[in-house]
Design an enzyme around this catalytic site. Structure first.
Site, mmCIF file in Angstrom:
data_model
loop_
_atom_site.group_PDB
_atom_site.id
_atom_site.type_symbol
_atom_site.label_atom_id
_atom_site.label_comp_id
_atom_site.label_asym_id
_atom_site.label_seq_id
_atom_site.Cartn_x
_atom_site.Cartn_y
_atom_site.Cartn_z
ATOM 1 N N ASP A 125 0.852 -1.188 0.000
ATOM 2 C CA ASP A 125 0.000 0.000 0.000
ATOM 3 C C ASP A 125 0.890 1.241 0.000
ATOM 4 O O ASP A 125 2.024 1.204 0.487
ATOM 5 C CB ASP A 125 -0.868 0.032 1.256
ATOM 6 C CG ASP A 125 -2.026 -0.950 1.204
ATOM 7 O OD1 ASP A 125 -2.069 -1.776 0.272
ATOM 8 O OD2 ASP A 125 -2.891 -0.893 2.098
ATOM 9 N N HIS A 165 4.757 -7.427 -0.302
ATOM 10 C CA HIS A 165 4.442 -8.682 -0.980
ATOM 11 C C HIS A 165 5.136 -8.770 -2.337
ATOM 12 O O HIS A 165 5.598 -7.773 -2.883
ATOM 13 C CB HIS A 165 2.930 -8.814 -1.148
ATOM 14 C CG HIS A 165 2.191 -8.923 0.152
ATOM 15 N ND1 HIS A 165 1.578 -10.084 0.569
ATOM 16 C CD2 HIS A 165 1.977 -8.012 1.146
ATOM 17 C CE1 HIS A 165 1.009 -9.887 1.751
ATOM 18 N NE2 HIS A 165 1.240 -8.628 2.120
ATOM 19 N N SER A 224 8.156 3.455 5.316
ATOM 20 C CA SER A 224 9.254 3.823 4.451
ATOM 21 C C SER A 224 8.917 3.630 2.999
ATOM 22 O O SER A 224 7.810 3.939 2.570
ATOM 23 C CB SER A 224 10.550 3.121 4.803
ATOM 24 O OG SER A 224 11.618 3.802 4.181
#
Length: 297
Positions: A90, A147, A252
């Site tokens: 995200d 991911h 980050s």
């Protein structure tokens, strides 16, 4: 003036000390400390707890458990289009485009060396020259697990020590070579689309970076460390498309690199475009197997 002062402050603050103190606070299990901190964070950053497996903020054992919270099944469906390159996390697109003359665009007037980003090794960086990059910034409210954008077999992991400047828009515009100066973990995979690099970049208040195969990789070890995973002594580590590969304990940036003519980024994406893990970041242009077949003709 405010932005300029913020950038100047980045050079004088004790980055690692601040981040380690934040890490200690984030691991605190005292109910009144961790519950107050978590509830403030949810309210201040408008975190949507409805998509978390554990919706009650005070049910987490400490702040880091909350920050790296798992999502409910189906909260991030994977794009099933054949050849889709998935968003690894995200966040928001910082930049994406082509690696030109060995450099990656950071912000207007700034770029950084792909070779330095990957730890300063020419051989490691060579497959990505003329290739494609995508930089995704994770804000505090985002889901902070990372991911796999495609299926891949881990070949090498490199811990690169460095500074831990903040990595927001202001510092990207004001700190030269930002992502090639910050502490980071470089993960190199062999995929059907050729070599792929996933770089997890640290930042101020990022207490640690973890991978699913090695666990905690940072806090800093003060020297560059290389771990090979393609040697006979190690069992191959293969991760499927969409599988978790790592996480940040406080936010980050993730930078993806592919070789030349391997991927085409989605045309609708650009700087500041919001993205969710599992959505399509782009499309594979050619598979490694097809490329080898063409070269043999």
């Amino acid at each position: 003036m405010k932005d300029r002062l913020f950038v100047i402050s980045q050079y004088v603050l004790p980055h690692h000390l601040i981040s380690r103190l934040a890490g200690c606070l984030a691991e605190c299990r005292l109910p009144w400390v961790k519950n107050t901190f978590i509830k403030w964070f949810v309210r201040h950053f408008q975190v949507d707890m409805r998509e978390a497996q554990i919706e009650e903020p005070t049910a987490y054992e400490h702040f880091n458990a909350f920050f790296t919270r798992a999502l409910k099944d189906g909260a991030r469906p994977l794009d099933s289009t054949p050849g889709a390159i998935l968003n690894p996390c995200d966040g928001a697109i910082s930049q994406l485009g082509k690696i030109e003359q060995g450099r990656i665009f950071q912000a207007k007037g700034h770029s950084f060396s792909a070779m330095e980003l990957l730890g300063g090794d020419h051989e490691r960086a060579a497959p990505f020259m003329g290739g494609a990059f995508a930089t995704v910034y994770l804000s505090p409210k985002d889901y902070h697990r990372v991911h796999m954008p495609v299926s891949g077999t881990l070949r090498e992991m490199v811990y690169v020590p460095g500074r831990i400047f903040s990595v927001n828009t202001v510092t990207a515009q004001g700190v030269p070579e930002l992502f090639a100066r910050n502490e980071r973990v470089v993960c190199l995979f062999d995929t059907e689309h050729g070599p792929m690099a996933m770089v997890l970049v640290g930042a101020m208040i990022v207490a640690s970076i973890e991978t699913v195969w090695a666990g905690l990789v940072t806090p800093p070890k003060r020297s560059l460390k290389t771990f090979r995973y393609d040697e006979a002594a190690r069992a191959p580590i293969h991760l499927e498309k969409g599988a978790e590969m790592g996480r940040f304990k406080l936010g980050s940036t993730v930078i993806l690199l592919f070789g030349p003519d391997r991927v085409r980024w989605a045309e609708q994406l650009g700087p500041l475009s919001p993205v969710c893990m599992g959505e399509s970041l782009g499309q594979a242009a050619i598979t490694a197997a097809a490329s080898e077949a063409i070269e043999l003709q």
